[in-house]
Design a protein around this motif. Structure first.
Motif, mmCIF file in Angstrom:
data_model
loop_
_atom_site.group_PDB
_atom_site.id
_atom_site.type_symbol
_atom_site.label_atom_id
_atom_site.label_comp_id
_atom_site.label_asym_id
_atom_site.label_seq_id
_atom_site.Cartn_x
_atom_site.Cartn_y
_atom_site.Cartn_z
ATOM 1 N N GLU A 123 0.838 -1.205 0.000
ATOM 2 C CA GLU A 123 0.000 0.000 0.000
ATOM 3 C C GLU A 123 0.872 1.253 0.000
ATOM 4 N N HIS A 124 1.951 1.209 0.778
ATOM 5 C CA HIS A 124 2.851 2.365 0.855
ATOM 6 C C HIS A 124 3.459 2.658 -0.514
ATOM 7 N N LEU A 125 3.900 1.599 -1.210
ATOM 8 C CA LEU A 125 4.507 1.787 -2.530
ATOM 9 C C LEU A 125 3.488 2.347 -3.518
ATOM 10 N N GLU A 126 2.249 1.834 -3.433
ATOM 11 C CA GLU A 126 1.210 2.324 -4.352
ATOM 12 C C GLU A 126 0.927 3.798 -4.105
ATOM 13 N N ARG A 127 0.845 4.156 -2.815
ATOM 14 C CA ARG A 127 0.592 5.559 -2.483
ATOM 15 C C ARG A 127 1.714 6.444 -3.009
ATOM 16 N N GLN A 128 2.955 5.971 -2.809
ATOM 17 C CA GLN A 128 4.104 6.747 -3.267
ATOM 18 C C GLN A 128 4.070 6.919 -4.777
ATOM 19 N N ALA A 129 3.753 5.822 -5.488
ATOM 20 C CA ALA A 129 3.709 5.890 -6.946
ATOM 21 C C ALA A 129 2.639 6.877 -7.383
ATOM 22 N N LEU A 130 1.492 6.867 -6.669
ATOM 23 C CA LEU A 130 0.407 7.787 -7.005
ATOM 24 C C LEU A 130 0.848 9.237 -6.836
ATOM 25 N N THR A 131 1.414 9.562 -5.663
ATOM 26 C CA THR A 131 1.799 10.953 -5.416
ATOM 27 C C THR A 131 2.896 11.369 -6.376
ATOM 28 N N ARG A 132 3.808 10.453 -6.670
ATOM 29 C CA ARG A 132 4.888 10.797 -7.597
ATOM 30 C C ARG A 132 4.332 11.008 -8.998
ATOM 31 N N GLY A 133 3.349 10.162 -9.386
ATOM 32 C CA GLY A 133 2.704 10.338 -10.679
ATOM 33 C C GLY A 133 2.034 11.700 -10.761
ATOM 34 N N GLY A 134 1.330 12.080 -9.672
ATOM 35 C CA GLY A 134 0.676 13.382 -9.632
ATOM 36 C C GLY A 134 1.683 14.513 -9.745
ATOM 37 N N LEU A 135 2.797 14.388 -9.008
ATOM 38 C CA LEU A 135 3.839 15.408 -9.069
ATOM 39 C C LEU A 135 4.389 15.513 -10.485
ATOM 40 N N HIS A 136 4.586 14.349 -11.084
ATOM 41 C CA HIS A 136 5.159 14.327 -12.422
ATOM 42 C C HIS A 136 4.251 15.049 -13.409
ATOM 43 N N ALA A 138 1.984 17.364 -12.713
ATOM 44 C CA ALA A 138 2.006 18.790 -12.409
ATOM 45 C C ALA A 138 3.269 19.416 -12.985
ATOM 46 N N HIS A 139 4.369 18.692 -12.858
ATOM 47 C CA HIS A 139 5.638 19.195 -13.360
ATOM 48 C C HIS A 139 5.593 19.351 -14.888
ATOM 49 N N GLU A 140 5.005 18.348 -15.557
ATOM 50 C CA GLU A 140 4.895 18.425 -17.028
ATOM 51 C C GLU A 140 4.082 19.645 -17.436
ATOM 52 N N ARG A 141 2.972 19.859 -16.718
ATOM 53 C CA ARG A 141 2.116 21.007 -17.047
ATOM 54 C C ARG A 141 2.891 22.309 -16.844
ATOM 55 N N LEU A 142 3.659 22.364 -15.718
ATOM 56 C CA LEU A 142 4.452 23.574 -15.444
ATOM 57 C C LEU A 142 5.457 23.815 -16.560
ATOM 58 N N MET A 143 6.097 22.731 -17.002
ATOM 59 C CA MET A 143 7.147 22.866 -18.017
ATOM 60 C C MET A 143 6.558 23.240 -19.371
ATOM 61 N N ALA A 144 5.344 22.758 -19.639
ATOM 62 C CA ALA A 144 4.726 23.039 -20.942
ATOM 63 C C ALA A 144 4.371 24.509 -21.063
ATOM 64 N N ARG A 145 3.952 25.113 -19.939
ATOM 65 C CA ARG A 145 3.500 26.494 -19.994
ATOM 66 C C ARG A 145 4.642 27.491 -20.260
ATOM 67 N N SER A 164 12.708 13.032 -11.785
ATOM 68 C CA SER A 164 13.250 11.909 -12.545
ATOM 69 C C SER A 164 13.732 10.818 -11.597
ATOM 70 N N ASN A 165 14.332 11.232 -10.479
ATOM 71 C CA ASN A 165 14.781 10.279 -9.468
ATOM 72 C C ASN A 165 13.604 9.473 -8.940
ATOM 73 N N GLY A 166 12.502 10.174 -8.684
ATOM 74 C CA GLY A 166 11.323 9.526 -8.139
ATOM 75 C C GLY A 166 10.776 8.473 -9.080
ATOM 76 N N THR A 167 10.732 8.766 -10.367
ATOM 77 C CA THR A 167 10.153 7.800 -11.301
ATOM 78 C C THR A 167 11.037 6.564 -11.398
ATOM 79 N N THR A 168 12.364 6.737 -11.373
ATOM 80 C CA THR A 168 13.228 5.563 -11.459
ATOM 81 C C THR A 168 13.071 4.708 -10.211
ATOM 82 N N GLN A 169 12.933 5.363 -9.060
ATOM 83 C CA GLN A 169 12.762 4.594 -7.810
ATOM 84 C C GLN A 169 11.454 3.821 -7.837
ATOM 85 N N ALA A 170 10.395 4.474 -8.295
ATOM 86 C CA ALA A 170 9.101 3.803 -8.337
ATOM 87 C C ALA A 170 9.169 2.622 -9.285
ATOM 88 N N GLY A 171 9.886 2.805 -10.414
ATOM 89 C CA GLY A 171 10.022 1.705 -11.359
ATOM 90 C C GLY A 171 10.745 0.529 -10.746
#
Ligand SMILES: [Zn+2]
Length: 176
Positions: A123-136, A138-145, A164-171
């Protein structure tokens, strides 16, 4: 059961007995030393105080320091549930509380089993992946603007290595 007053009273009694024994012992040793080093006839205005009660002042100070240290340690590692004397090393509510296995809401009053540990970890890993996905996202939207305007590297730059660190860890976590 009310264990706290009983244990506290016992500790105070033991500490008091220790102080008394120490003082008596120190006085005897002090007197023996005075007799055998020939200083017992020395006189002066403060001699009576410093060789009598005054020589015990440091001992009271040491005992007080030890008692305070022990008390602080107990306060730090003791379970935060009122009246509980177990060691609380399970953080709850994001680290606000340290609770023992009996009072931690996730464990339902039992020691965590292998099955529970695995479930909570998943459950902890799933939650982390979710929040990291959300952050990612938001970050994409920020970068696009600010890509159209030219000065957008300021706020976007510090977030890039973390994301980027977060996504590799989640993977890696998903693979194992
Ligand atoms: Zn507890």
């Amino acid at each position: 059961m009310k264990w706290r007053p009983i244990i506290t009273g016992g500790l105070i009694c033991a500490a008091g007995a220790g102080v008394v024994l120490w003082v008596i012992h120190a006085r005897l040793v002090g007197h023996w030393l005075q007799v055998h080093t020939g200083t017992v006839d020395e006189t002066g205005p403060y001699y009576g105080f410093w060789s009598g009660f005054g020589s015990d002042l440091t001992e009271f100070g040491i005992i007080g320091a030890i008692a305070t240290g022990v008390y602080q340690l107990v306060r730090k590692y003791n379970c935060h549930q009122p009246g509980c004397w177990r060691v609380g090393n399970h953080p709850a509510a994001g680290g606000q509380f340290s609770l023992c296995y009996r009072h931690h809401p996730d464990y339902q009053g039992k020691k965590p089993t292998q099955e529970l540990i695995q479930r909570l970890h998943r459950e902890h890993l799933e939650r982390q992946a979710l929040t990291r996905g959300g952050l990612h996202e938001a970050h994409e939207r920020l970068m696009a603007r600010p890509a159209a305007g030219d000065g957008g590297s300021g706020p976007g730059a510090p977030a890039t290595p973390a994301a980027s660190n977060g996504t590799t860890q989640a993977g890696a976590g998903a693979l194992t």
